[in-house]
Design a protein around this motif. Structure first.
Motif, mmCIF file in Angstrom:
data_model
loop_
_atom_site.group_PDB
_atom_site.id
_atom_site.type_symbol
_atom_site.label_atom_id
_atom_site.label_comp_id
_atom_site.label_asym_id
_atom_site.label_seq_id
_atom_site.Cartn_x
_atom_site.Cartn_y
_atom_site.Cartn_z
ATOM 1 N N GLY A 155 1.773 -6.645 -4.122
ATOM 2 C CA GLY A 155 0.593 -6.114 -3.439
ATOM 3 C C GLY A 155 1.391 -6.354 -1.207
ATOM 4 N N LEU A 204 4.010 -13.286 9.048
ATOM 5 C CA LEU A 204 2.994 -13.272 8.666
ATOM 6 C C LEU A 204 2.382 -13.033 7.061
ATOM 7 N N SER A 206 -3.867 -9.320 3.638
ATOM 8 C CA SER A 206 -3.681 -8.083 4.154
ATOM 9 C C SER A 206 -5.220 -8.639 4.936
ATOM 10 N N SER A 218 9.639 -1.151 0.827
ATOM 11 C CA SER A 218 10.017 -2.513 1.007
ATOM 12 C C SER A 218 9.194 -3.322 2.265
ATOM 13 N N LEU A 267 2.786 -9.271 12.163
ATOM 14 C CA LEU A 267 1.978 -8.851 10.811
ATOM 15 C C LEU A 267 2.999 -7.684 10.089
ATOM 16 N N PHE A 275 -7.421 -3.343 5.391
ATOM 17 C CA PHE A 275 -8.454 -1.709 6.141
ATOM 18 C C PHE A 275 -7.255 -0.932 6.413
ATOM 19 N N CYS A 301 0.800 -1.111 -0.146
ATOM 20 C CA CYS A 301 -0.133 -0.380 -0.371
ATOM 21 C C CYS A 301 0.686 1.649 -0.077
HETATM 22 C C1 LIG Z 1 -3.084 -11.769 8.079
HETATM 23 C C2 LIG Z 1 -3.459 -10.579 7.547
HETATM 24 C C3 LIG Z 1 -4.070 -9.476 8.152
HETATM 25 C C4 LIG Z 1 -3.936 -7.891 8.227
HETATM 26 N N1 LIG Z 1 -4.791 -7.022 7.860
HETATM 27 C C5 LIG Z 1 -4.096 -6.245 8.810
HETATM 28 C C6 LIG Z 1 -5.527 -4.657 8.403
HETATM 29 O O1 LIG Z 1 -6.563 -4.908 7.044
HETATM 30 N N2 LIG Z 1 -5.175 -3.052 8.276
HETATM 31 C C7 LIG Z 1 -4.072 -3.039 8.225
HETATM 32 O O2 LIG Z 1 -4.204 -2.037 8.709
HETATM 33 N N3 LIG Z 1 -2.991 -4.066 8.205
HETATM 34 C C8 LIG Z 1 -2.635 -5.373 8.121
HETATM 35 N N4 LIG Z 1 -1.825 -6.223 7.921
HETATM 36 C C9 LIG Z 1 -0.413 -5.465 8.179
HETATM 37 C C10 LIG Z 1 -0.781 -4.432 6.830
HETATM 38 O O3 LIG Z 1 -1.051 -5.543 6.108
HETATM 39 C C11 LIG Z 1 1.018 -4.301 6.302
HETATM 40 O O4 LIG Z 1 1.387 -3.879 8.728
HETATM 41 C C12 LIG Z 1 1.241 -3.243 5.795
HETATM 42 O O5 LIG Z 1 0.365 -3.969 4.595
HETATM 43 C C13 LIG Z 1 2.144 -2.905 4.937
HETATM 44 O O6 LIG Z 1 2.403 -2.286 4.107
HETATM 45 P P1 LIG Z 1 3.899 -2.199 2.738
HETATM 46 O O7 LIG Z 1 3.323 -0.995 2.366
HETATM 47 O O8 LIG Z 1 4.588 -1.287 4.228
HETATM 48 O O9 LIG Z 1 4.791 -3.051 2.806
HETATM 49 P P2 LIG Z 1 4.530 -4.318 2.129
HETATM 50 O O10 LIG Z 1 2.498 -4.881 1.842
HETATM 51 O O11 LIG Z 1 4.281 -5.428 2.726
HETATM 52 O O12 LIG Z 1 4.663 -4.046 1.189
HETATM 53 C C14 LIG Z 1 6.277 -4.104 1.182
HETATM 54 C C15 LIG Z 1 6.540 -4.651 -0.152
HETATM 55 O O13 LIG Z 1 8.352 -4.391 -1.130
HETATM 56 C C16 LIG Z 1 8.439 -5.597 -1.401
HETATM 57 N N5 LIG Z 1 9.956 -5.089 -0.997
HETATM 58 C C17 LIG Z 1 11.215 -6.399 -0.177
HETATM 59 N N6 LIG Z 1 12.617 -5.569 -0.344
HETATM 60 C C18 LIG Z 1 12.283 -5.524 -1.625
HETATM 61 C C19 LIG Z 1 13.539 -5.383 -2.560
HETATM 62 N N7 LIG Z 1 14.673 -4.880 -2.071
HETATM 63 N N8 LIG Z 1 13.287 -4.494 -3.601
HETATM 64 C C20 LIG Z 1 11.626 -4.609 -4.049
HETATM 65 N N9 LIG Z 1 11.084 -4.543 -3.368
HETATM 66 C C21 LIG Z 1 10.520 -5.011 -2.534
HETATM 67 C C22 LIG Z 1 8.209 -7.243 -0.703
HETATM 68 O O14 LIG Z 1 8.261 -7.964 -1.735
HETATM 69 C C23 LIG Z 1 6.835 -6.327 -0.649
HETATM 70 O O15 LIG Z 1 5.828 -6.784 -1.938
HETATM 71 C C24 LIG Z 1 -2.320 -7.527 8.070
HETATM 72 C C25 LIG Z 1 -0.948 -7.885 7.234
HETATM 73 C C26 LIG Z 1 -1.279 -9.791 7.406
HETATM 74 C C27 LIG Z 1 -0.532 -10.671 7.567
#
Ligand SMILES: Cc1cc2nc3c(=O)[nH]c(=O)nc-3n(C[C@H](O)[C@H](O)[C@H](O)COP(=O)(O)OP(=O)(O)OC[C@H]3O[C@@H](n4cnc5c(N)ncnc54)[C@H](O)[C@@H]3O)c2cc1C
Lengths: 548, 148
Positions: free
Chosen positions: A47, A279, A53, A257, A481, A56, A21
């Motif tokens: 994603g 997770l 997740s 990331s 998470l 939300f 996100c």
């Molecule tokens: C079952 C479950 C339910 C959840 N429900 C919720 C919810 O409803 N609401 C909520 O707020 N949170 C929820 N969470 C937590 C939430 O999903 C995460 O905290 C949040 O999505 C993290 O977002 P992000 O953009 O920081 O990272 P991520 O969504 O993890 O995205 C990071 C991306 O970076 C990529 N990446 C990593 N290293 C590199 C690299 N070297 N080069 C290029 N790309 C890279 C990864 O492959 C990944 O695609 C849930 C988590 C789980 C597991």
């Protein structure tokens, strides 16, 4: 840190690393502000943890709650968020989050077509000043993944949270307490037709907005090292098709990331307490954290995680790694408790998973031992008859990973729980259940607890006796998470240098950054809201920079 | 109910093909995700298969019963999940096709219970690759034996 190449393989204005996100919102905003944007993703799918997740965001003082007539204000939001952050986050960062999150979500609704709806879910500390009993957690719509065209197959598939429907419909059905309320034939049809819900929907909508804008997205392209010149980050060495791939970013790089929950080394170095199960998808290995450490970023909040009591079921895998599942109703619905090896309850089981998971870190100093590890969810046949336990729908047969006993003594022996302790606990708990009041831990005393319970179970939605044989126990451990420590940032999302000042050209958003909720979790969606909001803030700032 | 029929031509005579197919121990390991199997008697066995349905992989054990065994023609079996709410049927049929043999593999798997329809929705698309992969490996092995 890599050195500047003689020739760049690709030149862009804003480079975003990661397609959760945080990264997708950053890419949309940077594009809309007029910059050329490139997004790189390490995995073959888009994603990250967001896609698996609930999808939300938790947005205090948002326009949707106002439309629904729910009162909220900046002041209440700030009071609450500062309480959650517990003095461990600079006030100006808390304020930046609270002030920008509602603007960001309105923008994403208007310009990216991602329309959330107000959920009934209470804040995780709804009884505390500024806490709300509903309105801030926003549920995702359903999304037709066919709209992604050839990118449909690149949408990360969620292994657990897979309901192909809107959160609004899911919530109305009360399937949370009684999964029999859903029409699984209809859901199967939705699934086969390409309809997705929850995190896949949030990501699907954001990805579509990126594709509609022609934003360049490179999958299977992990970022490896930052490249700087005269103290400013000017590019990145990535990897593409097994070769080094140098990308120049004239206005800035936004690290998005995710956390470091899949790096055993980083976990051991930074997160105290018992080991925890990740997770998220296995590509969250702390790459962005290491890259920023290599150029002298200041780190913060490293010891905090988005914890959740979790289980692993034998034989289940996701992308070649053991799959972990979070527990929700398993702890909160009637006829179940959570106990330690002494057979003692140690927490209001129905309370928010993040704070409940902290109790796994409780140490007995004399024994120099974690008293609540291992722990078990203990439940009875009434639970099995009425509710879903992880993968087992109500009324279906017990699974081999469930320890069973015809009596509480037998169950305790099988599981290795102190027999007398468990017997006493169950007797005492049954007394509370009959009265509808948990005198030990106040289970069911908050709106949050009751939301997690069974609305049709009275007098207390979360309390039911454990008395009908057979009895069951399932081992439960600390999971996460994601982690929430990383480079610290200023109010613009710009990364700070450990020796003072800012690292020009480098931003961080989401779980890769030092989380701006500190040790706490405001409500369902706090992590995604923070990621989206800091992605928005960072992109706005980066795109205002002169091109280097 | 998700099912698949897949036919391949084996460059081997019917007798040689049947000789291989008639004994389940010869081919069960070619099933995608095969982990192990235990034979309890002539008609009963247990198979452990790691099923990869794209969104996740899971090891499932099945009680397998040989329902029908017609010499030189076909072997039919039924499957029942040991702890999973799943059942199915399968068969291997051989028919002479000149000097070659037509080998037809049939498999159906069905998840039951409340969430069965959703499990079936994810199972459906994976049956075809399973059948193609299995039949391909079987053919290769029979032809290899024939050539040696
Ligand atoms: C079952 C479950 C339910 C959840 N429900 C919720 C919810 O409803 N609401 C909520 O707020 N949170 C929820 N969470 C937590 C939430 O999903 C995460 O905290 C949040 O999505 C993290 O977002 P992000 O953009 O920081 O990272 P991520 O969504 O993890 O995205 C990071 C991306 O970076 C990529 N990446 C990593 N290293 C590199 C690299 N070297 N080069 C290029 N790309 C890279 C990864 O492959 C990944 O695609 C849930 C988590 C789980 C597991």
């Amino acid at each position: 840190m890599a050195t500047k190449p003689e020739k760049w393989d690709l030149e862009t204005d804003v480079l975003v690393m990661g397609s959760g996100c945080s990264g997708l919102v950053a890419a949309i905003i940077a594009h809309d502000e007029g910059s050329k944007v490139t997004l790189i993703e390490k995995a073959s799918t888009i994603g990250g943890a967001t896609a698996v997740s609930g999808g939300f965001p938790w947005i205090p003082n948002n326009h949707l709650e106002k439309e629904a007539g729910i009162s909220d204000s900046r002041e209440e939001a700030l009071t609450y968020m500062k309480f959650i952050a517990d003095g461990q986050v600079d006030d100006e960062l808390v304020e930046a989050f609270i002030d920008t999150a509602p603007v960001m979500i309105k923008y994403i609704e208007d310009k990216a077509g991602l329309k959330f709806t107000v959920s009934e879910m209470p804040d995780y500390h709804d009884t505390k000043p500024g806490g709300k009993s509903k309105g801030r957690s926003l549920g995702p719509p359903a999304f037709d993944s066919n709209l992604l065209g050839e990118w449909k197959g690149r949408l990360r598939q969620a292994p657990v949270v897979i309901f192909p429907m809107s959160w609004e419909d899911f919530e109305k059905s009360n399937a949370k307490a009684d999964p029999r309320n859903l029409d699984y034939g209809m859901l199967a049809k939705n699934m086969m037709a390409g309809i997705v819900g929850m995190g896949m929907s949030t990501i699907g909508c954001l990805l579509k907005a990126c594709l509609d804008r022609g934003i360049e997205i490179l999958v299977e392209t992990p970022g490896r090292e930052l490249i700087s010149e005269n103290g400013a980050v000017i590019g990145m060495k990535a990897q593409k098709d097994g070769n080094d791939f140098y990308i120049k970013a004239s206005q800035g790089i936004i690290l998005a990331s995710g956390g470091f929950e899949w790096s055993n080394d980083l976990k051991k170095q930074f997160v105290p307490g018992p080991d925890f199960l990740p997770l998220s998808p296995p590509s969250n290995e702390g790459d962005g954290l290491k890259m920023s450490m290599a150029i002298g970023a200041e780190l913060g909040n490293m010891h905090q995680i988005w914890g959740v009591p979790s289980c692993q079921l034998q034989g289940e895998e996701y992308e070649g790694k053991p799959l972990s599942r979070m527990t929700m109703g398993e702890r909160a619905l009637p006829h179940s408790i959570m106990v330690n090896r002494c057979g003692e309850r140690f927490v209001d089981e129905a309370f928010n998973y993040s704070d409940v998971a902290k109790t796994f870190c409780h140490v007995d100093p004399l024994a120099y031992d974690l008293v609540n590890v291992p722990a078990w969810v203990v439940f009875d046949q009434q639970f099995m008859d009425g509710y879903m336990f992880l993968t087992v729908p109500p009324g279906e047969v017990a699974q081999p990973w469930m320890i069973q006993g015809d009596t509480i003594e037998e169950l305790a022996n099988e599981a290795g729980i102190d027999t007398e302790g468990l017997k006493e606990t169950v007797t005492r708990f049954n007394g509370f259940a009959n009265k509808g009041e948990d005198l030990d831990f106040g289970r069911g005393s908050t709106a949050y607890d009751r939301y997690q319970g069974d609305p049709n179970h009275k007098p207390n939605e979360t309390l039911g006796t454990i008395e009908k044989a057979p009895f069951y126990a399932v081992s439960v451990v600390r999971g996460a998470l994601g982690t929430k420590g990383g480079p610290t940032t200023d109010v613009n999302g710009q990364v700070k240098h450990v020796m003072g000042g800012l690292i020009e050209g480098l931003y961080a958003a989401g779980n890769v950054m030092a989380g701006t909720s500190g040790p706490g979790y405001g409500g369902a969606g706090n992590t995604i809201a923070a990621g989206m909001t800091w992605g928005y803030i960072a992109a706005k700032h980066a795109t205002r920079q002169p091109k280097r | 109910m998700p099912d698949i029929t897949h036919t391949e031509t084996v460059k081997a005579p019917l007798e040689a093909t049947w000789d291989f197919c008639k004994n389940m121990n010869n081919w069960v390991q070619y099933l995608k995700g095969y982990e192990k199997h235990e034979e309890h008697n002539e008609t009963e066995s247990t198979w452990w298969i790691k099923g990869d349905v794209g969104i996740m992989a899971k090891t499932v054990s099945f009680k397998v019963h040989i329902d029908e065994w017609i010499d030189g023609d076909k072997i039919t079996f039924s499957l029942k999940g040991v702890s999973e709410n799943m059942s199915g049927k399968g068969s291997l049929k051989v028919e002479a096709d000149g000097d070659n043999t037509k080998l037809t593999f049939y498999l159906e798997i069905k998840a039951g219970g409340l969430i069965g329809p959703m499990v079936n929705a994810v199972l459906g698309p994976v049956l075809k690759p399973i059948a193609t992969d299995f039949a391909g490996k079987l053919v290769a092995r029979i032809e290899e034996i024939q050539a040696s």
